[in-house]
Design a protein around this motif. Structure first.
Motif, PDB file in Angstrom:
ATOM      1  N   ASP A  16      39.708 -75.848 -84.270  1.00  0.00           N
ATOM      2  CA  ASP A  16      40.451 -76.154 -85.493  1.00  0.00           C
ATOM      3  C   ASP A  16      41.333 -74.974 -85.873  1.00  0.00           C
ATOM      4  OD1 ASP A  16      37.832 -78.053 -87.230  1.00  0.00           O
ATOM      5  OD2 ASP A  16      39.217 -78.586 -85.589  1.00  0.00           O
ATOM      6  N   SER A  17      42.193 -75.191 -86.865  1.00  0.00           N
ATOM      7  CA  SER A  17      43.000 -74.102 -87.409  1.00  0.00           C
ATOM      8  C   SER A  17      42.251 -73.443 -88.565  1.00  0.00           C
ATOM      9  CB  SER A  17      44.344 -74.631 -87.913  1.00  0.00           C
ATOM     10  OG  SER A  17      45.139 -75.077 -86.838  1.00  0.00           O
ATOM     11  N   SER A  18      42.430 -72.143 -88.688  1.00  0.00           N
ATOM     12  CA  SER A  18      41.859 -71.376 -89.815  1.00  0.00           C
ATOM     13  C   SER A  18      43.012 -70.893 -90.679  1.00  0.00           C
ATOM     14  CB  SER A  18      41.106 -70.151 -89.308  1.00  0.00           C
ATOM     15  OG  SER A  18      40.182 -70.482 -88.308  1.00  0.00           O
ATOM     16  N   VAL A  19      42.821 -70.955 -91.984  1.00  0.00           N
ATOM     17  CA  VAL A  19      43.819 -70.389 -92.892  1.00  0.00           C
ATOM     18  C   VAL A  19      43.114 -69.438 -93.845  1.00  0.00           C
ATOM     19  CG1 VAL A  19      45.575 -70.819 -94.639  1.00  0.00           C
ATOM     20  CG2 VAL A  19      45.258 -72.445 -92.753  1.00  0.00           C
ATOM     21  N   ASN A  21      43.564 -66.757 -96.916  1.00  0.00           N
ATOM     22  CA  ASN A  21      44.510 -66.509 -98.003  1.00  0.00           C
ATOM     23  C   ASN A  21      44.298 -65.166 -98.685  1.00  0.00           C
ATOM     24  OD1 ASN A  21      45.944 -69.137 -98.055  1.00  0.00           O
ATOM     25  ND2 ASN A  21      43.897 -69.925 -98.490  1.00  0.00           N
ATOM     26  N   GLN A  57      55.681 -65.708 -86.784  1.00  0.00           N
ATOM     27  CA  GLN A  57      54.753 -66.330 -85.833  1.00  0.00           C
ATOM     28  C   GLN A  57      54.577 -65.425 -84.630  1.00  0.00           C
ATOM     29  OE1 GLN A  57      55.411 -70.447 -85.342  1.00  0.00           O
ATOM     30  NE2 GLN A  57      53.656 -70.716 -83.998  1.00  0.00           N
ATOM     31  N   ARG A  60      49.175 -67.387 -81.470  1.00  0.00           N
ATOM     32  CA  ARG A  60      48.364 -68.309 -82.279  1.00  0.00           C
ATOM     33  C   ARG A  60      48.376 -67.970 -83.768  1.00  0.00           C
ATOM     34  NH1 ARG A  60      43.042 -68.477 -81.691  1.00  0.00           N
ATOM     35  NH2 ARG A  60      42.834 -66.422 -80.703  1.00  0.00           N
ATOM     36  N   THR A  62      50.172 -67.278 -87.431  1.00  0.00           N
ATOM     37  CA  THR A  62      51.334 -67.533 -88.284  1.00  0.00           C
ATOM     38  C   THR A  62      51.057 -66.903 -89.640  1.00  0.00           C
ATOM     39  OG1 THR A  62      51.787 -69.641 -87.184  1.00  0.00           O
ATOM     40  CG2 THR A  62      52.845 -69.259 -89.314  1.00  0.00           C
ATOM     41  N   SER A  73      49.304 -65.646 -96.430  1.00  0.00           N
ATOM     42  CA  SER A  73      48.269 -66.356 -95.674  1.00  0.00           C
ATOM     43  C   SER A  73      48.402 -66.061 -94.184  1.00  0.00           C
ATOM     44  CB  SER A  73      48.338 -67.870 -95.923  1.00  0.00           C
ATOM     45  OG  SER A  73      49.530 -68.398 -95.378  1.00  0.00           O
ATOM     46  N   ARG A  75      47.374 -67.956 -90.636  1.00  0.00           N
ATOM     47  CA  ARG A  75      46.877 -69.159 -89.972  1.00  0.00           C
ATOM     48  C   ARG A  75      46.600 -68.819 -88.517  1.00  0.00           C
ATOM     49  NH1 ARG A  75      49.225 -73.428 -86.964  1.00  0.00           N
ATOM     50  NH2 ARG A  75      48.090 -75.392 -87.157  1.00  0.00           N
ATOM     51  N   ALA A  77      45.749 -70.675 -85.119  1.00  0.00           N
ATOM     52  CA  ALA A  77      45.695 -71.975 -84.449  1.00  0.00           C
ATOM     53  C   ALA A  77      44.633 -71.959 -83.356  1.00  0.00           C
ATOM     54  CB  ALA A  77      47.058 -72.312 -83.864  1.00  0.00           C
ATOM     55  N   THR A  79      41.337 -72.043 -83.200  1.00  0.00           N
ATOM     56  CA  THR A  79      40.411 -70.928 -83.426  1.00  0.00           C
ATOM     57  C   THR A  79      39.314 -70.897 -82.371  1.00  0.00           C
ATOM     58  OG1 THR A  79      40.809 -71.289 -85.777  1.00  0.00           O
ATOM     59  CG2 THR A  79      39.077 -69.754 -85.203  1.00  0.00           C
TER      60      THR A  79
END
Lengths: 111, 112
Positions: A16-19, A21, A57, A60, A62, A73, A75, A77, A79
């Protein structure tokens, strides 16, 4: 005083993607960093963004910067378990030469 | 050049003793920083050098702490009369001007 705030913990599934903040108080920072710290290790510079950019970017990673809201933030991609670590947002706040770090966000990647 | 080197990696000392840590920065970097990190916290700034000049010191750096960078190369951080509250990871970083710190692996101090 100048401050950098982050949520303490984030858990995501592998793939999954992690974000992650971060909010900061000083809008005059010329650049902001993301660092990664693995257990028992020093800090590794992951990426940085200049204040005149909205997005950067790098493979992986961003980075998004909203100067109006003083929000940054990171991100990640796709993960991976190797991304499990503590991630720190940081920047030179208050016009000082030194870098101020947030408290860090612990990313846990579930296989 | 293998990056920023810190010695020792671990130090256990009795309360009241003096300790000294060493940091060898990346050779072409003119700035050197000391930070302290306790469990669950981000690194806190202690002091920084530009070449051999110590340009800024944090309020966290009490009179028991002293840092030097003779000849603008390696740096030492000394803590006199250690207290249990000094137990932490002491991190050194270097940079060329103000961009992109490179951190060492740190010295973990335990005061018993």
């Amino acid at each position: 005083g100048e401050d950098v705030e982050q949520s303490l913990f984030l858990s995501v599934r592998e793939g999954d993607s992690s974000v992650i903040n971060c909010t900061y108080t000083d809008s005059s920072s010329t650049y902001l960093y993301w660092y990664k710290q693995e257990p028992g290790a020093g800090l590794q510079l992951l990426t940085y963004i200049f204040s005149n950019m909205d997005m950067k970017q790098d493979q992986r990673l961003t980075v998004l910067l909203n100067k109006k809201d003083k929000h940054l933030s990171l991100r990640i991609a796709d993960t991976q378990t190797g991304d499990s670590a503590i991630y720190f947002c940081a920047g030179p706040l208050g016009g000082y030469q030194k870098v101020t770090f947030g408290t860090g966000t612990k990313l846990q990647v579930i296989p | 050049d293998t990056g920023v080197s810190q010695n020792p990696r671990h130090k256990i000392t009795k309360r009241g003793q003096n300790v000294t840590f060493r940091c060898d920065p990346i050779s072409e970097h003119n700035r050197l920083y000391w930070y302290r990190q306790t469990l669950g916290q981000g690194p806190e700034f202690l002091t920084y050098f530009q070449n051999e000049a110590q340009l800024e010191k944090s309020r966290l750096l009490s009179d028991r702490f002293s840092a030097e960078r003779p000849k603008g190369s390696f740096s030492t951080l000394e803590i006199q009369r250690t207290e249990q509250g000094d137990s932490a990871m002491y991190l050194c970083a270097s940079s060329l001007e103000q961009y992109g710190y490179t951190f060492g692996s740190g010295t973990r101090l335990t005061v018993v």
